[in-house]
Design a protein around this motif. Structure first.
Motif, PDB file in Angstrom:
ATOM      1  N   VAL A 130       0.830  -1.211   0.000  1.00  0.00           N
ATOM      2  CA  VAL A 130       0.000   0.000   0.000  1.00  0.00           C
ATOM      3  C   VAL A 130       0.865   1.262   0.000  1.00  0.00           C
ATOM      4  CG1 VAL A 130      -1.973  -1.133   1.090  1.00  0.00           C
ATOM      5  CG2 VAL A 130      -0.239  -0.033   2.542  1.00  0.00           C
ATOM      6  N   GLN A 147      -2.314   8.097   5.000  1.00  0.00           N
ATOM      7  CA  GLN A 147      -1.513   6.964   5.471  1.00  0.00           C
ATOM      8  C   GLN A 147      -2.338   6.046   6.369  1.00  0.00           C
ATOM      9  OE1 GLN A 147       1.689   9.297   7.169  1.00  0.00           O
ATOM     10  NE2 GLN A 147       3.078   8.753   5.498  1.00  0.00           N
ATOM     11  N   ARG A 150      -4.501   3.863   4.298  1.00  0.00           N
ATOM     12  CA  ARG A 150      -3.732   2.791   3.667  1.00  0.00           C
ATOM     13  C   ARG A 150      -3.433   1.656   4.655  1.00  0.00           C
ATOM     14  NH1 ARG A 150      -0.924   4.267  -1.260  1.00  0.00           N
ATOM     15  NH2 ARG A 150      -1.629   6.324  -1.941  1.00  0.00           N
ATOM     16  N   GLN A 180      -7.009   8.909  -4.791  1.00  0.00           N
ATOM     17  CA  GLN A 180      -5.888   7.973  -4.641  1.00  0.00           C
ATOM     18  C   GLN A 180      -6.314   6.718  -3.887  1.00  0.00           C
ATOM     19  OE1 GLN A 180      -2.420   9.776  -2.854  1.00  0.00           O
ATOM     20  NE2 GLN A 180      -2.650  11.642  -4.060  1.00  0.00           N
ATOM     21  N   ILE A 181      -6.987   6.914  -2.754  1.00  0.00           N
ATOM     22  CA  ILE A 181      -7.357   5.778  -1.917  1.00  0.00           C
ATOM     23  C   ILE A 181      -8.445   4.944  -2.596  1.00  0.00           C
ATOM     24  CG2 ILE A 181      -8.229   5.048   0.334  1.00  0.00           C
ATOM     25  CD1 ILE A 181      -5.395   6.226   0.336  1.00  0.00           C
ATOM     26  N   LEU A 184      -6.724   2.771  -5.096  1.00  0.00           N
ATOM     27  CA  LEU A 184      -5.926   1.744  -4.424  1.00  0.00           C
ATOM     28  C   LEU A 184      -6.830   0.624  -3.913  1.00  0.00           C
ATOM     29  CD1 LEU A 184      -3.237   0.720  -3.266  1.00  0.00           C
ATOM     30  CD2 LEU A 184      -3.686   2.108  -1.235  1.00  0.00           C
ATOM     31  N   LYS A 188      -6.728  -3.210  -5.355  1.00  0.00           N
ATOM     32  CA  LYS A 188      -6.396  -4.346  -4.492  1.00  0.00           C
ATOM     33  C   LYS A 188      -7.508  -5.399  -4.515  1.00  0.00           C
ATOM     34  CE  LYS A 188      -2.353  -3.360  -2.833  1.00  0.00           C
ATOM     35  NZ  LYS A 188      -1.183  -4.259  -3.092  1.00  0.00           N
TER      36      LYS A 188
END
Length: 217
Positions: A130, A147, A150, A180-181, A184, A188
Motif C-alpha cells: 500500500v 496513510q 492505507r 488515490q485511496i 488503491l 487491491k
C-alpha cells in the motif's frame, strides 16, 4: 454446517430486505463478481450502512432483515459473524492507538499463520503493497489521514476476507487523497479477486467503482 449452493463466484444478495418497524428501507437482489464493485447509493438514513451490518453479522436488533447473502456459494447469513470473514472499511480507519502500525497489522493476521518471522514478513509485505514501506514502527497518531487509510486497507487484506464491505471509507479524505485511496482499494480488490459492496452518497465513488449502481431511499 456451512450451506453450499450452486452459484457463480462472487457475492450474491439473494432477496435481501431490511425494514424498520413497518417501513421497508431497502430490497436488494444482485450480484458482484470477484474483483467487481456493487455500489448502493442513497441519502443518510436510507439503510445503506444497515445493509453492510446485515452482511457482516452485526445488525442492530431494532431492524428486521430477510434474505440470504452468499460468497462463492457459502451462505454468510448462516454463519456466526466471526466466521463470515467480511472485511470492513469504515469512514474512520479505527486503528488501535496503543499499537504500532506493525502491531495493528499483526493483529489481523489469522492465527493459523504461526511463527513471528513469518507474521512480520506478511505485515512488511502488506505495508509495501500500500506504499508505506518502512513505517511499521510508527505510532498511528503520527500518520496522515491518507496513510491511516492505507494502513486500514492493509490490515483488512491481511485478515484474508471473503469480500470487502465499504462504508463510505473515502468520505473524510480531501479530494486528491480520496481519488488515490479509491483507486488503491478497488485495485487491491481486483488483484485479490474480492467482490466489493460499497455504500455511499458520493456520485464520484460510484463512477470510480465502475460496477453496477443501485439507488435507494
Amino acid at each position: 454446517m456451512t450451506k453450499q449452493v450452486t452459484l457463480a463466484k462472487g457475492l450474491k444478495l439473494d432477496g435481501v430486505s431490511i425494514a424498520l418497524g413497518n417501513r421497508i428501507l431497502l430490497a436488494v437482489d444482485h450480484e458482484a463478481a470477484p474483483g467487481e464493485v456493487l455500489t448502493i447509493m442513497g441519502p443518510s438514513g436510507s439503510g445503506k450502512s444497515t445493509l453492510l451490518a446485515y452482511v457482516g453479522g452485526f445488525l442492530d436488533p431494532a431492524f428486521r432483515a430477510t434474505g440470504r447473502v452468499f460468497v462463492d456459494g457459502t451462505e454468510l447469513t448462516a454463519l456466526a459473524p466471526e466466521d463470515r470473514h467480511a472485511g470492513i472499511l469504515f469512514q474512520d480507519p479505527l486503528l488501535f492507538p496503543h499499537m504500532s502500525v506493525n502491531g495493528n497489522l499483526l493483529f489481523a493476521i489469522p492465527r493459523a499463520v504461526r511463527g513471528k518471522a513469518e507474521r512480520l514478513s506478511l505485515a512488511t509485505a502488506a505495508l509495501e503493497g500500500v506504499g508505506l514501506a518502512g513505517l511499521g514502527e510508527r505510532d498511528p497518531d503520527t500518520l496522515s489521514g491518507g496513510q491511516k487509510a492505507r494502513v486500514a486497507l492493509a490490515r483488512v487484506l491481511l485478515a484474508e476476507p471473503r469480500a470487502l464491505l465499504l462504508d463510505e471509507p473515502f468520505s473524510k479524505l480531501d479530494a486528491d487523497l480520496r481519488q488515490q485511496i479509491r483507486m488503491l482499494v478497488f485495485a487491491k480488490a481486483h488483484e485479490k479477486g474480492l467482490p466489493v459492496l460499497l455504500v455511499t452518497h458520493d456520485e464520484a465513488d460510484a463512477e470510480a467503482a465502475g460496477g453496477a449502481v443501485l439507488r435507494i431511499g
